[in-house]
Design an enzyme around this catalytic site. Structure first.
Site, PDB file in Angstrom:
ATOM      1  N   TRP A  28      63.151  36.002  27.152  1.00 38.04           N
ATOM      2  CA  TRP A  28      62.452  34.716  27.082  1.00 38.04           C
ATOM      3  C   TRP A  28      62.579  34.100  25.700  1.00 38.04           C
ATOM      4  O   TRP A  28      62.753  32.887  25.564  1.00 38.04           O
ATOM      5  CB  TRP A  28      60.994  34.873  27.499  1.00 38.04           C
ATOM      6  CG  TRP A  28      60.885  35.370  28.914  1.00 38.04           C
ATOM      7  CD1 TRP A  28      60.401  36.571  29.342  1.00 38.04           C
ATOM      8  CD2 TRP A  28      61.312  34.671  30.116  1.00 38.04           C
ATOM      9  NE1 TRP A  28      60.499  36.667  30.703  1.00 38.04           N
ATOM     10  CE2 TRP A  28      61.047  35.534  31.210  1.00 38.04           C
ATOM     11  CE3 TRP A  28      61.889  33.426  30.357  1.00 38.04           C
ATOM     12  CZ2 TRP A  28      61.341  35.171  32.530  1.00 38.04           C
ATOM     13  CZ3 TRP A  28      62.180  33.067  31.675  1.00 38.04           C
ATOM     14  CH2 TRP A  28      61.900  33.934  32.735  1.00 38.04           C
ATOM     15  N   ASP A  36      54.511  32.279  22.915  1.00 39.28           N
ATOM     16  CA  ASP A  36      54.639  32.363  24.365  1.00 39.28           C
ATOM     17  C   ASP A  36      53.794  33.554  24.814  1.00 39.28           C
ATOM     18  O   ASP A  36      54.172  34.703  24.610  1.00 39.28           O
ATOM     19  CB  ASP A  36      56.118  32.563  24.725  1.00 39.28           C
ATOM     20  CG  ASP A  36      56.354  32.702  26.229  1.00 39.28           C
ATOM     21  OD1 ASP A  36      55.371  32.707  26.992  1.00 39.28           O
ATOM     22  OD2 ASP A  36      57.533  32.803  26.626  1.00 39.28           O
ATOM     23  N   LYS A  80      51.353  34.803  35.812  1.00 37.36           N
ATOM     24  CA  LYS A  80      51.240  36.227  35.512  1.00 37.36           C
ATOM     25  C   LYS A  80      49.783  36.653  35.415  1.00 37.36           C
ATOM     26  O   LYS A  80      49.347  37.506  36.156  1.00 37.36           O
ATOM     27  CB  LYS A  80      51.973  36.569  34.212  1.00 37.36           C
ATOM     28  CG  LYS A  80      53.439  36.853  34.393  1.00 37.36           C
ATOM     29  CD  LYS A  80      54.315  35.701  34.094  1.00 37.36           C
ATOM     30  CE  LYS A  80      55.780  35.998  34.380  1.00 37.36           C
ATOM     31  NZ  LYS A  80      56.644  35.099  33.609  1.00 37.36           N
TER      32      LYS A  80
END
Ligand SMILES: *Cc1c(COP(=O)(O)O)cnc(C)c1O
Length: 361
Positions: free
Chosen positions: A103, A172, A196
């Protein structure tokens, strides 16, 4: 499946059962509106109350002061990879990024694609992203420092956040937000796709500090500017109503049933340590992350062969334990154990893992 399984999916992921039941219970007639929450106007008092409550719960849980704004956007965490440099990294400036996996690599790519100046201050690519870099030399004049608090695919996590010497941290937190308390003051912006740890896919939580808002250039496209959403309470256009509503209920569960982030962290640590103990003591499973960098949310491990891994995932599912296959880019196995995964699920997985190791070791 006749019954619900223990769900170890990485995202979208398990939601607390009481939340699903609450949604079911009020699905056809939301709070006396005579309509489902998916049918009411986003400008109605019903949805307005959801939005206000969700925002207040984020503020309380993370102890945000007046300097921080809470936004609900769309486009996932992935759109933030693009919006962050677009809004906050201006002409003539440079930003530091720490590359800790898939990511972070994507976040760097999106900043570079805009022709922005990006410095990779540290990377763990040399060891297949199996650790969190230490003793990083950050640039004192960077516009911001971008990190990924939990690396969902590689199973690593920042145990504590780095000192950037006053440079705003941008983080993030898609896969570990609300899993533990932390001091928000060094952060200029925090973002997380909801799917999530917060709710279903479709909403992205963004927490932005006022000095970051002040940077946003006027000329950007309306829907790509943080100021657009700040000025409209995240309702410039139709927001992802159902996702925000579910997120509100998840935060209510976190505050009122679990008892807040300190308690949540305690439970999460216990869950993770039970699994890592089986891995370490088995002589059969092998953790893929360096011990000091292990994630409390995504437990990644290998078995002696790919064939055994296949059998493990298959037989686990037959025992009502789903979603244990590693990310397609890395293989192996992964148990994602976000907030909604209870100790009962962990114990069932531990039992299965011990039995599987006994039979196949
Ligand atoms: C899942 C994930 C993403 C991607 O999220 P989308 O909402 O699908 O864009 C980004 N970062 C991290 C850390 C993730 O776990």
């Amino acid at each position: 499946m006749k019954e619900r399984i223990y769900n170890f999916n990485a995202g979208p992921a398990a939601l607390p059962l009481p939340v699903l039941e609450e949604i079911q219970g009020e699905f056809l007639n939301f709070k006396g509106s005579g309509m489902s929450i998916t049918e009411v106007s986003h400008r109605s008092k019903w949805f307005d109350e959801v939005m206000v409550d969700a925002t207040e719960r984020v503020r309380r849980l993370l102890r945000l002061d007046e300097g921080f704004h809470v936004l609900f956007l769309q486009g996932g965490a992935s759109l933030q990879f693009c919006m962050i440099p677009m809004n906050l990294l201006l002409e003539g400036q440079s930003a530091d990024y720490v590359n800790t996996g898939t990511w972070a690599t994507k976040a760097i790519k999106e900043a570079k694609a805009q022709g922005k100046t990006v410095k990779v201050a540290a990377s763990s690519e040399d060891k297949n992203f199996s650790y969190i870099p230490r003793n990083i030399h950050f640039s004192p004049d960077a516009a911001y420092t971008h990190i990924t608090s939990n690396n969902t695919i590689k199973g690593t996590q920042w145990a504590s956040f780095p000192d950037t010497g006053g440079v705003p941290l941008i983080c993030d937190m898609s896969s570990d937000i609300m899993s533990r308390p932390f001091d928000v003051s060094p952060f200029g912006l925090i973002y997380a796709g909801a799917q999530k740890n917060l709710g279903p896919a479709g909403a992205t939580l963004v927490i932005i500090r006022q000095d970051m808002v002040d940077r946003v250039p006027q000329h950007l496209p309306t829907l790509l500017k943080y100021t657009t959403f700040l000025e409209s309470n995240s309702m410039f256009n139709t927001p992802p109503c159902f996702a925000i509503y579910t997120l509100q209920l998840v935060l209510k569960w976190l505050e009122e049933t679990i008892g807040g982030l300190e308690k949540m962290e305690e439970i999460n640590r216990e869950k993770a340590s039970l699994l890592y103990r089986v891995i370490d003591e088995s002589g059969f499973y092998k953790g893929t992350a360096e011990k000091e960098s292990r994630s409390v949310m995504n437990v990644t491990f290998r078995l002696p062969s790919e064939d055994l891994e296949k059998q493990f995932v298959q037989q686990a599912l037959e025992h009502g334990l789903g979603g244990l296959k590693g990310h397609r880019s890395v293989g192996g196995c992964r148990a994602s154990i976000y907030n909604a995964t209870g100790l009962d699920g962990i114990k069932a997985l531990v039992d299965f893992m011990e039995e599987f190791a006994r039979k196949n070791g």
